[in-house]
Every structure is written in C-alpha cells, then in structure tokens.
Design an enzyme around this catalytic site. Sequence first.
Site, PDB file in Angstrom:
ATOM      1  CG  MET A 166      -1.915  -1.030   1.076  1.00 20.85           C
ATOM      2  SD  MET A 166      -2.956  -0.912   2.813  1.00 20.85           S
ATOM      3  CE  MET A 166      -4.374  -1.879   2.262  1.00 20.85           C
ATOM      4  CG  ASP A 167       4.501   3.502   2.275  1.00 24.79           C
ATOM      5  OD1 ASP A 167       3.968   4.636   2.338  1.00 24.79           O
ATOM      6  OD2 ASP A 167       5.813   3.409   2.670  1.00 24.79           O
ATOM      7  CD  GLU A 168       6.987   1.172  -4.291  1.00 20.15           C
ATOM      8  OE1 GLU A 168       7.335   1.552  -5.682  1.00 20.15           O
ATOM      9  OE2 GLU A 168       7.437   1.925  -3.311  1.00 20.15           O
ATOM     10  CB  SER A 171       5.413   5.828  -2.545  1.00 24.66           C
ATOM     11  OG  SER A 171       5.977   4.987  -3.080  1.00 24.66           O
TER      12      SER A 171
END
Length: 247
Positions: A166-168, A171
């Site tokens: 999710m974070d990737e 970003s």
Amino acid sequence: MIRRTFQAAMSLGRHRVLPGAPYVLPKLNPTSAFGSSTDSLVSRLCQRKTDKKDYALPNASWCPDMLNLYQEFLEKTKTEGWIKLPSFKSNRDHIQGLKLPFGLAVASDKSDSRIFTRCIQEEGQGYEYVIFFHPSEKKSICLFQPGPYLEGPPGFAHGGSLATMMDETFSKTAYLAGEGLLTLSLNIRFKNLIPVGSLAVLNVDVEKIEDQKLYISCITQSRDKQIVYAKCSGVFLQLQLEEESPQ
C-alpha cells in the site's frame, strides 16, 4: 529518517506552506504545487529509453488472475488513458539526476541498493506486482501477488507485506499526482487474509491536495470484489525534487 522528515516539515513551515498558512492548493489541480505537470512527472518516472530491467512484467510465477487482469489494463493503456509504471530495482533508477531537498540526500551511492519491494530476486517468492496510473483521474491500480517469503499465518501473506505494498503504491501515486514524496501517516484496517500466490487488487485514489499534503485512500480486494482484504488512508507531504547541477 523520522527526525529528518520532521526537519523537512519544519523547513516547509518556515516557507508558510503548512496548515495555518494562507496558501491552499486547489483540489486535484493537474499541475503540482511546484509547477511540474503530470506529464513531466510521468516522463521523469517512466523512462522510455533505458537498459534497466523492468520487474513489473509478467513472469512464469504469475497466477492466471494476475496475468488476465494485467492484459486487461494493458489494453486500457491504449484506449482509456492508463499508464503502466515500470518498476526498477531502486528508486535511484527512477529519479536519476535529481536530489532530495532540505538535506535529505543520501551520501551513499551503492550500485547494489534495492527498493524494499524488489529485494527478493527469485521470481514468485516475494513481491510480484505492477502499478497502473491514470493521470487525469489521479488514481492507481496495483496488482499484487504475495509469494511464500511474505508468509505470516501459514498459507497467508503477512499483514506487513500488504502494508508495504500500500505504501509503495501510495508513494508512486502521490509523486505522479503532485510531487508527494514523504509518508506522513498510514491508517490501515485489515479485513481478511490474502492467500499466498493469489491476486490482491489495490484501488488507490487521491482524495484531495491541500496545504502541501496529499490525502490518499485505498481498498484492497479480490479480483471479483467479493472479498475486501483491507482499507487504508494515508497522507503524503509534497516536496520538490531539485535538479542536480551539471558536473
């Protein structure tokens, strides 16, 4: 890194762009706060002529659902405005010739550096994923297949692997939507476990851009949308990447 992030935020505050300052960005402006168009950001991230390996391409480990949905979105790149993002082994490969602001640049330049989601080299054992981005709608779709090296409960992916994915995806979306660079917060609610080797689809939307922050949401679900694996919201800080001076 956390300390440096807060130092960057404090520095932005001195430039009167944090909450409480009079400057507010328009919602989903096609041009970022720093004047870079979405097209230029996409061109910067998605290098057309390169000899670098793109890890976001089908391989023998991809399950039928992942292969089929990949082909569907590949067709949409021709007719519906979607863009397939390449995935190199390091973010350094995506943003060559640029440096981070506010003293965040890393002195080390090791050639063997890898982004965390590409640190497992064996096909199918770790993070198998590909991201598609829609510039005008400011949203992304990530196809994610967790391998056995990401196992948590027996037979299922560790929750941290999904959080990382999710974070990737956030970003890359934040950067392309408005030069979002640093994660300020992630709020995740896990609903169901993802079987190892199966497909999870991350649907990511930029909700708003204001006060130099991007507010992003995500629903992760099965291909048929019958199972919700997790819901997530995140906030990213906008920082301008500076061009390095020619030597």
